[in-house]
Design an enzyme around this catalytic site. Structure first.
Site, PDB file in Angstrom:
ATOM      1  N   ASP A   1       0.836  -1.203   0.000  1.00 25.28           N
ATOM      2  CA  ASP A   1       0.000   0.000   0.000  1.00 25.28           C
ATOM      3  C   ASP A   1       0.873   1.256   0.000  1.00 25.28           C
ATOM      4  OD1 ASP A   1       0.866  -0.016   2.625  1.00 25.28           O
ATOM      5  OD2 ASP A   1      -1.110   0.289   3.526  1.00 25.28           O
ATOM      6  N   SER A   2       2.204   1.061   0.042  1.00 22.87           N
ATOM      7  CA  SER A   2       3.132   2.176  -0.170  1.00 22.87           C
ATOM      8  C   SER A   2       2.867   2.836  -1.522  1.00 22.87           C
ATOM      9  CB  SER A   2       4.576   1.678  -0.113  1.00 22.87           C
ATOM     10  OG  SER A   2       4.755   0.547  -0.946  1.00 22.87           O
TER      11      SER A   2
ATOM     12  N   LYS B   1      -1.038  -9.508   3.094  1.00 24.33           N
ATOM     13  CA  LYS B   1      -0.323  -9.010   4.270  1.00 24.33           C
ATOM     14  C   LYS B   1      -1.228  -8.031   4.992  1.00 24.33           C
ATOM     15  CE  LYS B   1       2.972  -5.684   4.099  1.00 24.33           C
ATOM     16  NZ  LYS B   1       2.385  -4.654   5.001  1.00 24.33           N
TER      17      LYS B   1
ATOM     18  N   GLU C   1       9.179  -3.991  10.773  1.00 21.02           N
ATOM     19  CA  GLU C   1       9.529  -2.675  10.200  1.00 21.02           C
ATOM     20  C   GLU C   1      10.012  -1.716  11.279  1.00 21.02           C
ATOM     21  OE1 GLU C   1       6.808  -1.007   7.374  1.00 21.02           O
ATOM     22  OE2 GLU C   1       7.887   0.905   7.298  1.00 21.02           O
TER      23      GLU C   1
ATOM     24  N   ASP D   1      -1.198  -6.352  -0.262  1.00 17.94           N
ATOM     25  CA  ASP D   1      -1.164  -5.665   1.039  1.00 17.94           C
ATOM     26  C   ASP D   1      -2.563  -5.111   1.343  1.00 17.94           C
ATOM     27  OD1 ASP D   1       0.019  -4.633   3.283  1.00 17.94           O
ATOM     28  OD2 ASP D   1       1.087  -3.019   2.237  1.00 17.94           O
TER      29      ASP D   1
ATOM     30  N   GLU E   1      -1.306  -5.378   8.681  1.00 18.72           N
ATOM     31  CA  GLU E   1      -0.516  -4.793   9.764  1.00 18.72           C
ATOM     32  C   GLU E   1      -1.154  -5.083  11.120  1.00 18.72           C
ATOM     33  OE1 GLU E   1       0.086  -0.600   9.064  1.00 18.72           O
ATOM     34  OE2 GLU E   1       0.922  -0.944   7.061  1.00 18.72           O
TER      35      GLU E   1
END
Ligand code: KIV
Length: 257
Positions: A37-38, A105, A174, A76, A107
């Site tokens: 999602d960057s 993925k 991270e 993501d 978070e």
């Protein structure tokens, strides 16, 4: 990936958002492509990842998965696609598989363990992500290294354990101290993939445009640019502009006769 950890062979991950760079990354022997999602920052030009939608992510996942021949493609999960309920999380995770990803993925640690468990129970492989999780940047007061000090470190370690126990097959660490990443890597049986987490992780991930030197709005300490494509692109575009202005391009060689 599990085999790689036991054989102590590093797992190489980069982010990818389109077909062209997917092919280049595969040619370079990259193992895993994360449709991160960057993309909200490096592709869409936003200041953070919070406005990225499921539709954005599915579009880019289709591009990457459609071009990938042998690498593992992971989608993501964007902000608000898994937080509201377990049911919504499973449904959205399933949409990534329908778009061609082999895994998702998300978070978070203990807070998302029930989501991870439900997804894995229904056959959706999940990669966890603990430490500095960018979707929570407002709670941290910005992008800041996490896990400094005894208590914060213990919290991240138990987050890692919770995600592992819930069934995740791998874990992104991270922006945490290298020593903490080393402890977590030893404590969990699943592979750890570091970004700003030192050299002891089982693999490393970088945002593609950072490692290519294409994106320089801000460069975290952990980024190493392996190329300077922004400088090359600037030089090429300036030369093109000058040559058109001066009548030097196109020449006969670039013209039809
Ligand atoms: O969105 C992303 O690119 C990521 C990686 C940097 C781990 O989450």
């Amino acid at each position: 990936m599990q085999k790689r950890k036991s054989e102590k062979r590093k797992i190489i991950v980069v982010t990818a958002y389109d077909a062209l760079f997917t092919r280049i990354a595969e040619e370079a022997g990259i193992d895993v492509l994360l449709v991160g999602d960057s993309l909200g920052v490096v592709v869409q030009g936003k200041k953070d990842t919070l406005s990225v939608t499921m539709e954005d992510m599915l579009y880019h996942t289709r591009l990457v998965a459609g071009a990938a021949q042998r690498s593992l493609v992971i989608g993501d999960m964007p902000f608000l696609s898994y937080q509201a309920s377990v049911e919504e999380a499973v449904r959205n995770a399933g949409r990534f598989l329908q778009a061609g990803a082999a895994a998702v993925k998300l978070e978070g640690g203990q807070a998302v363990a029930d989501r991870v468990q439900a997804m894995t129970r229904f056959g959706i492989p999940v990669m966890g992500h603990v430490g500095m999780t960018p979707q929570s940047m407002h709670a941290y007061g910005g992008y800041k290294v996490q896990g400094k000090g005894k208590q914060p470190a213990a919290r991240i370690l138990s987050d890692a354990r919770a995600v592992e126990a819930a069934g995740a097959f791998a874990l992104v660490l991270e922006a945490i101290p290298a020593d903490l990443a080393k402890r977590i890597t030893r404590a969990v049986s699943i592979p750890t993939i570091g970004i700003g987490a030192g050299r002891h992780c089982d693999g490393q991930v970088l945002v593609l445009y950072d490692l290519l030197g294409l994106f320089d709005d801000f460069t975290p300490k952990f980024v190493k640019p392996y190329a300077h494509l922004k400088a090359d692109a600037l030089q090429a575009l300036r030369r093109y502009r000058e040559e058109v202005e001066q009548g030097k391009f196109p020449t006969d060689a670039e013209s039809y006769h």
